[in-house]
Design a protein around this motif. Structure first.
Motif, short mmCIF file in Angstrom:
data_model
loop_
_atom_site.label_atom_id
_atom_site.label_comp_id
_atom_site.label_asym_id
_atom_site.label_seq_id
_atom_site.Cartn_x
_atom_site.Cartn_y
_atom_site.Cartn_z
N GLN A 147 0.82 -1.22 0.00
CA GLN A 147 0.00 0.00 0.00
C GLN A 147 0.85 1.27 0.00
O GLN A 147 0.59 2.21 -0.74
CB GLN A 147 -0.91 -0.02 1.23
N ALA B 20 -6.46 11.86 4.29
CA ALA B 20 -7.10 11.58 5.57
C ALA B 20 -6.18 11.82 6.76
O ALA B 20 -6.64 12.09 7.86
CB ALA B 20 -7.60 10.14 5.60
N SER B 21 -4.88 11.74 6.53
CA SER B 21 -3.96 11.77 7.67
C SER B 21 -2.74 12.63 7.38
O SER B 21 -1.95 12.32 6.48
CB SER B 21 -3.52 10.34 8.00
N ARG C 251 5.99 -3.03 7.21
CA ARG C 251 5.06 -2.27 6.39
C ARG C 251 4.30 -1.25 7.23
O ARG C 251 3.92 -1.53 8.37
CB ARG C 251 4.03 -3.22 5.75
N TYR C 252 4.07 -0.10 6.66
CA TYR C 252 3.24 0.91 7.31
C TYR C 252 1.98 1.03 6.47
O TYR C 252 2.03 1.49 5.33
CB TYR C 252 3.98 2.24 7.36
N GLU C 253 0.87 0.58 6.98
CA GLU C 253 -0.36 0.61 6.20
C GLU C 253 -1.44 1.38 6.93
O GLU C 253 -1.71 1.14 8.10
CB GLU C 253 -0.83 -0.82 5.88
N LEU C 254 -2.05 2.29 6.21
CA LEU C 254 -3.11 3.11 6.77
C LEU C 254 -4.44 2.45 6.43
O LEU C 254 -4.74 2.23 5.27
CB LEU C 254 -3.05 4.50 6.16
N LEU D 126 -8.32 2.90 6.66
CA LEU D 126 -9.36 3.88 6.97
C LEU D 126 -10.69 3.24 7.32
O LEU D 126 -11.58 3.89 7.82
CB LEU D 126 -9.56 4.82 5.78
N TYR D 127 -10.83 1.98 7.05
CA TYR D 127 -12.15 1.36 7.19
C TYR D 127 -12.26 0.31 8.28
O TYR D 127 -13.29 0.15 8.89
CB TYR D 127 -12.58 0.75 5.85
N ILE E 239 -4.42 6.41 14.20
CA ILE E 239 -3.46 7.25 13.50
C ILE E 239 -3.41 8.59 14.19
O ILE E 239 -4.16 8.85 15.11
CB ILE E 239 -3.85 7.44 12.02
N ALA E 240 -2.50 9.45 13.73
CA ALA E 240 -2.35 10.77 14.33
C ALA E 240 -3.66 11.55 14.22
O ALA E 240 -4.50 11.23 13.40
CB ALA E 240 -1.23 11.52 13.64
N GLY F 3 -4.71 14.07 12.80
CA GLY F 3 -5.20 14.53 11.50
C GLY F 3 -6.14 13.55 10.86
O GLY F 3 -7.04 13.92 10.11
N GLY F 4 -5.95 12.26 11.09
CA GLY F 4 -6.75 11.25 10.41
C GLY F 4 -8.22 11.34 10.70
O GLY F 4 -9.05 11.24 9.80
#
Lengths: 300, 93
Positions: free
Chosen positions: A52, A95-96, B38-41, B43-44, B82-83, B85-86
């Motif tokens: 990702q 979003a972030s 891995r860094y994965e965001l 959102l859901y 997450i921070a 902002g998210g």
């Protein structure tokens, strides 16, 4: 209107008639295309499945390059799959703040940085939302009167709705209908117009993929469409390039021409089928060429 | 190919990027693929992995806030918020 233009890989390598027709149509709509030729493939969702962050970084780089185009009002693409893949990455990036900063650290070596809030629109969305249907209608010199056109949206540009900004104020899943009508054509509805064309599974299950394409084409044929129009070059590949094989799988003759959106617009704006690269299609768009010839003949 | 439908060179190798851009893209691949984790965001999907010890929620309101926030998949597989902002920023189009 000046736009940072993202044609995508497929339009350059597999459907050059799409890339070419967009170049011909743009000046007729006062669109100045500044091609993002330094950007790489979106990954079409495949890279994002593998890694990702990699997909997000590559697309953030493209967005950053678009934001560097001086006086560009927005970024425009001509590929629904690119729109879907880019919207997915942009959703995460926007979003972030901390994630965006993390990605921008990788881009910093090139002096690039993506700032939140880029507007990236498919040509279809730009036609309706930026140019406007009334303006488009006013520029039509050869209305598509009598041409029965089936819209084929495919899936990447209509799902997921929230990510793609589809709501009551922006019924983007109706825009092909509206553009066909604005160009003077007749909209032909059929069952598969918002379903997947089958392209994403063609390497895994070719028969199912071709069955999907054949079924949609057959539905359009049964609804007596003269041709289909799509904003997605990957859908075009499965519906046009693979159509002879789809005919074998579904066991019926189809011969359904599939036009790219800029080709249909160009036709109504007075360009000739040959100029729009229709001779390059696997299924010769005879019905469209005959229609064009008869309209020009009648005018003469 | 005869009709000019596809350009085999571009179809197989993609459009040619200028050398400095090709190098930049390669550098992104090497850097991101070379990471140990891995860094994965995400959102859901919110919540925690079953094998991750989760602290008991202090209150119902606190639990609701956490469930509603976007989260990032950390290196150890644990799902963490997450921070700030998210949760505050919304996606554009």
């Amino acid at each position: 209107m000046k736009v940072a233009y993202w044609p995508g890989c497929v339009s350059r390598g597999f459907t050059p008639e799409l890339h070419g027709s967009m170049a011909k149509v743009a000046p007729l709509l006062d669109i100045e295309l500044v091609e993002l030729d330094r950007a790489c493939c979106t990954g079409a969702g495949v890279i994002a499945e593998h890694n990702q962050e990699l997909a997000d970084t590559l697309n953030a780089r493209t967005f950053a390059l678009a934001q560097e185009v001086e006086d560009a009002e927005l970024m425009m693409n001509i590929c629904s799959t690119c729109q879907g893949a880019q919207s997915e990455c942009q959703e995460r990036l926007d979003a972030s703040a901390s994630y965006r900063e993390h990605i921008n650290q990788t881009l910093a070596g090139e002096g690039l940085s993506y700032e939140r809030g880029l507007t990236n629109k498919n040509f279809l969305w730009l036609l309706v939302e930026e140019i406007g249907l009334a303006e488009l209608r006013s520029r039509v010199v050869r209305p598509l009167a009598g041409l029965r056109v089936g819209p084929f949206y495919g899936c990447y540009i209509v799902r997921p709705r929230k990510r793609l900004g589809i709501d009551e104020a922006h019924p983007r899943d109706e825009y092909l209908h509206r553009v066909i009508e604005a160009l003077g054509g007749t909209v032909i509805e059929y069952a598969g117009m918002r379903k997947c064309c089958g392209f994403p599974i063609i390497t895994m299950n070719k028969e199912a993929s071709l069955k999907q394409a054949g079924r949609h084409l057959g539905d359009a044929l049964d609804a007596e469409a003269d041709c289909l129009v799509t904003p997605c070059p990957l859908c075009h590949l499965n519906l046009d390039l693979q159509q002879p094989l789809a005919e074998d799988v579904v066991g019926r003759e189809l011969q359904m021409p599939v036009l790219h959106l800029p080709q249909l617009v160009g036709l109504a704006l007075g360009l000739e089928p040959k100029e729009l690269g229709m001779g390059r299609h696997i299924v010769r768009p005879t019905s469209v060429i005959d229609w064009s010839t008869s309209v020009v003949g009648a005018a003469a | 190919v005869l009709r000019g439908k596809l350009n085999p060179k571009i179809a197989l190798f993609g459009h040619k990027l200028p050398k400095r851009d090709l190098d930049a893209v390669r550098a992104i691949y090497e850097k991101v693929e070379g990471r140990e984790s891995r860094y994965e965001l995400n959102l859901y999907v919110t919540g925690s992995d079953e094998d991750t010890e989760t602290p008991e929620p202090k209150s119902e309101a606190g639990a609701t806030d956490e469930a509603g926030a976007a989260s990032a998949q950390g290196a150890n597989g644990a799902t963490v918020p997450i921070a700030s902002g998210g949760a505050e920023e919304s996606a554009g189009s």
